[in-house]
Design a protein around this motif. Structure first.
Motif, mmCIF file in Angstrom:
data_model
loop_
_atom_site.group_PDB
_atom_site.id
_atom_site.type_symbol
_atom_site.label_atom_id
_atom_site.label_comp_id
_atom_site.label_asym_id
_atom_site.label_seq_id
_atom_site.Cartn_x
_atom_site.Cartn_y
_atom_site.Cartn_z
ATOM 1 N N LYS A 187 0.845 -1.205 0.000
ATOM 2 C CA LYS A 187 0.000 0.000 0.000
ATOM 3 C C LYS A 187 0.879 1.254 0.000
ATOM 4 C CE LYS A 187 -3.522 2.402 2.715
ATOM 5 N NZ LYS A 187 -4.344 2.357 3.964
ATOM 6 N N ASP A 188 1.902 1.273 0.845
ATOM 7 C CA ASP A 188 2.808 2.424 0.910
ATOM 8 C C ASP A 188 3.580 2.590 -0.405
ATOM 9 O OD1 ASP A 188 1.966 2.789 3.507
ATOM 10 O OD2 ASP A 188 3.718 1.823 4.413
ATOM 11 N N HIS A 189 4.011 1.465 -0.961
ATOM 12 C CA HIS A 189 4.754 1.497 -2.224
ATOM 13 C C HIS A 189 3.892 2.079 -3.346
ATOM 14 C CE1 HIS A 189 7.472 0.145 -5.419
ATOM 15 N NE2 HIS A 189 6.428 -0.422 -6.011
ATOM 16 N N CYS A 190 2.644 1.658 -3.421
ATOM 17 C CA CYS A 190 1.751 2.154 -4.471
ATOM 18 C C CYS A 190 1.444 3.632 -4.260
ATOM 19 C CB CYS A 190 0.464 1.331 -4.494
ATOM 20 S SG CYS A 190 0.675 -0.334 -5.169
ATOM 21 N N PHE A 191 1.257 4.045 -3.020
ATOM 22 C CA PHE A 191 0.998 5.458 -2.729
ATOM 23 C C PHE A 191 2.171 6.329 -3.186
ATOM 24 C CE2 PHE A 191 1.364 9.130 0.128
ATOM 25 C CZ PHE A 191 0.133 9.733 -0.085
ATOM 26 N N GLN A 192 3.390 5.871 -2.887
ATOM 27 C CA GLN A 192 4.585 6.627 -3.265
ATOM 28 C C GLN A 192 4.748 6.717 -4.776
ATOM 29 O OE1 GLN A 192 7.681 4.522 -1.175
ATOM 30 N NE2 GLN A 192 6.861 5.078 0.834
ATOM 31 N N ASN A 193 4.176 5.748 -5.507
ATOM 32 C CA ASN A 193 4.322 5.727 -6.960
ATOM 33 C C ASN A 193 3.032 6.111 -7.695
ATOM 34 O OD1 ASN A 193 7.162 4.453 -7.707
ATOM 35 N ND2 ASN A 193 6.417 3.375 -5.880
ATOM 36 N N ASN A 194 2.109 6.721 -6.945
ATOM 37 C CA ASN A 194 0.843 7.203 -7.526
ATOM 38 C C ASN A 194 0.057 6.105 -8.237
ATOM 39 O OD1 ASN A 194 1.216 9.978 -6.733
ATOM 40 N ND2 ASN A 194 2.745 10.154 -8.363
ATOM 41 N N ILE A 195 0.061 4.920 -7.645
ATOM 42 C CA ILE A 195 -0.713 3.792 -8.172
ATOM 43 C C ILE A 195 -1.918 3.588 -7.255
ATOM 44 C CG2 ILE A 195 -0.706 1.337 -8.732
ATOM 45 C CD1 ILE A 195 2.357 1.568 -9.058
ATOM 46 N N PRO A 196 -3.130 3.750 -7.768
ATOM 47 C CA PRO A 196 -4.319 3.632 -6.912
ATOM 48 C C PRO A 196 -4.623 2.174 -6.552
ATOM 49 C CG PRO A 196 -4.974 4.041 -9.173
ATOM 50 C CD PRO A 196 -3.473 4.129 -9.150
ATOM 51 N N LEU A 197 -4.314 1.804 -5.333
ATOM 52 C CA LEU A 197 -4.548 0.442 -4.852
ATOM 53 C C LEU A 197 -5.592 0.471 -3.743
ATOM 54 C CD1 LEU A 197 -3.827 -2.613 -4.513
ATOM 55 C CD2 LEU A 197 -2.045 -1.859 -2.900
ATOM 56 N N LYS A 198 -6.582 -0.403 -3.853
ATOM 57 C CA LYS A 198 -7.597 -0.526 -2.811
ATOM 58 C C LYS A 198 -7.402 -1.862 -2.084
ATOM 59 C CE LYS A 198 -11.766 0.867 -3.615
ATOM 60 N NZ LYS A 198 -13.145 0.992 -4.129
ATOM 61 N N LEU A 199 -7.395 -1.817 -0.739
ATOM 62 C CA LEU A 199 -7.284 -3.024 0.076
ATOM 63 C C LEU A 199 -8.640 -3.347 0.689
ATOM 64 C CD1 LEU A 199 -3.932 -2.400 2.024
ATOM 65 C CD2 LEU A 199 -4.262 -3.702 -0.089
ATOM 66 N N ILE A 200 -9.107 -4.579 0.483
ATOM 67 C CA ILE A 200 -10.350 -5.055 1.089
ATOM 68 C C ILE A 200 -9.979 -6.119 2.120
ATOM 69 C CG2 ILE A 200 -12.612 -6.083 0.722
ATOM 70 C CD1 ILE A 200 -12.282 -3.423 -0.708
ATOM 71 N N HIS A 201 -10.044 -5.739 3.397
ATOM 72 C CA HIS A 201 -9.647 -6.636 4.477
ATOM 73 C C HIS A 201 -10.858 -7.443 4.943
ATOM 74 C CE1 HIS A 201 -7.609 -7.120 8.695
ATOM 75 N NE2 HIS A 201 -7.707 -8.259 8.019
ATOM 76 N N ILE A 202 -10.882 -8.705 4.606
ATOM 77 C CA ILE A 202 -11.976 -9.607 5.012
ATOM 78 C C ILE A 202 -11.747 -10.006 6.467
ATOM 79 C CG2 ILE A 202 -13.109 -11.810 4.552
ATOM 80 C CD1 ILE A 202 -11.834 -11.544 1.669
ATOM 81 N N GLN A 203 -12.757 -9.769 7.316
ATOM 82 C CA GLN A 203 -12.554 -9.972 8.741
ATOM 83 C C GLN A 203 -13.547 -10.931 9.390
ATOM 84 O OE1 GLN A 203 -11.161 -6.340 10.914
ATOM 85 N NE2 GLN A 203 -11.791 -5.271 9.053
ATOM 86 N N ASN A 204 -14.397 -11.549 8.587
ATOM 87 C CA ASN A 204 -15.299 -12.550 9.151
ATOM 88 C C ASN A 204 -15.865 -13.428 8.038
ATOM 89 O OD1 ASN A 204 -17.742 -11.195 8.055
ATOM 90 N ND2 ASN A 204 -17.318 -9.645 9.643
ATOM 91 N N HIS A 205 -16.575 -14.446 8.443
ATOM 92 C CA HIS A 205 -17.134 -15.429 7.511
ATOM 93 C C HIS A 205 -18.090 -14.772 6.520
ATOM 94 C CE1 HIS A 205 -19.170 -19.053 6.075
ATOM 95 N NE2 HIS A 205 -20.309 -18.533 6.472
ATOM 96 N N GLN A 206 -18.962 -13.875 7.006
ATOM 97 C CA GLN A 206 -19.957 -13.262 6.120
ATOM 98 C C GLN A 206 -19.310 -12.415 5.042
ATOM 99 O OE1 GLN A 206 -23.203 -13.897 5.926
ATOM 100 N NE2 GLN A 206 -23.223 -12.565 4.128
ATOM 101 N N GLN A 207 -18.285 -11.650 5.399
ATOM 102 C CA GLN A 207 -17.592 -10.841 4.401
ATOM 103 C C GLN A 207 -16.943 -11.720 3.334
ATOM 104 O OE1 GLN A 207 -14.844 -8.291 6.442
ATOM 105 N NE2 GLN A 207 -16.441 -6.948 7.258
ATOM 106 N N ALA A 208 -16.452 -12.877 3.742
ATOM 107 C CA ALA A 208 -15.812 -13.783 2.790
ATOM 108 C C ALA A 208 -16.803 -14.305 1.755
ATOM 109 C CB ALA A 208 -15.172 -14.952 3.533
#
Length: 246
Positions: A187-208
């Motif tokens: 995420k930090d690497h993409c930010f520094q290089n102006n690459i739009p990266l989205k992180l989707i953090h799955i945190q439970n069974h329903q989200q999965a």
């Protein structure tokens, strides 16, 4: 060789195999926190009594962080035997321990993901077929492998959500200890290089159940296309990103 199964009582002192650092390392801490939560949902983590990547991790399918339709089955999150521990029969021993526990719990069968071509963090296809698994469904190159314990039971199938985020997206969980460290680095690497990266953090069974991939532990997509399930360092990402933008 003795096998050790993690419990709430021994988890702090046991080495968890895939992150060979101290318990203070963020990778180990995130993995053990995840494991503690899943132990209450029937997860079993069994390792050989050695310091290395030589373990199996599984839980009832209804609690697994993956979209598979199946009735009263066990899902193997990870079966990993690497390096000098290969060829010694440990993978078979660990798999057999899962089979015996699944029989004890009167499960209808066992499911695990694989691929006919060598793929990072997936169990070898030929090994699974040799041990009685068969491919019953497919998502791209990813095969749903099934070990039947009872006749006259409907075979499991993928049930993957259709909705996919636009652009460059990583779906991930804390099931893999490497994720908490390397997703932030990327995420930090993409930010520094102006690459739009989205992180989707799955945190439970329903989200999965609501993500467009069975590879919920880690999946990189770009413009709705699946790219890889390998946990990426900046160097590996740059190579992939360069190929995408050729």
């Amino acid at each position: 060789m003795e096998m050790i199964t993690l419990t709430k009582e021994n988890i702090e002192k046991e080495h968890i195999c895939c992150a060979i650092s101290s318990n203070n390392d963020i990778q180990v801490k995130s993995k053990k926190e995840w494991l503690l939560e899943q132990l209450d949902k029937g997860l079993i983590f069994t390792k050989m009594d050695i310091r290395g990547k030589c373990f199996i991790e599984y839980l009832p399918l209804e609690n697994a962080w993956i979209s598979i339709k199946g009735e009263h089955m066990m899902y193997i999150d990870c079966l990993w035997v690497s390096g000098k521990f290969q060829g010694l029969g440990y993978a078979s021993m660990l798999l057999n321990s899962c089979i015996e526990e699944s029989k004890k719990q009167k499960k209808n069968g066992i499911v695990i993901l694989s691929c006919q071509k060598k793929t990072p963090f997936l169990m070898d296809y030929k090994f699974l077929v040799k041990h009685g698994f068969e491919s019953v469904d497919q998502w791209g190159d990813i095969e749903l492998m099934y070990y039947s314990l009872h006749n006259n039971v409907s075979t499991p199938v993928f049930h993957i959500a259709d909705s996919i985020e636009d652009g460059l997206v990583i779906y991930y969980t804390n099931q893999c200890p490497f994720n908490v460290k390397y997703t932030q680095i990327l995420k930090d690497h993409c930010f520094q290089n102006n690459i739009p990266l989205k992180l989707i953090h799955i945190q439970n069974h329903q989200q999965a159940l609501e993500v467009p991939t069975p590879l919920t532990t880690y999946s990189l997509f770009y413009n709705h296309n699946f790219i890889t399930r390998e946990v990426l360092t900046p160097n590996k990402f740059d190579k992939i990103w360069g190929e995408i933008n050729e």
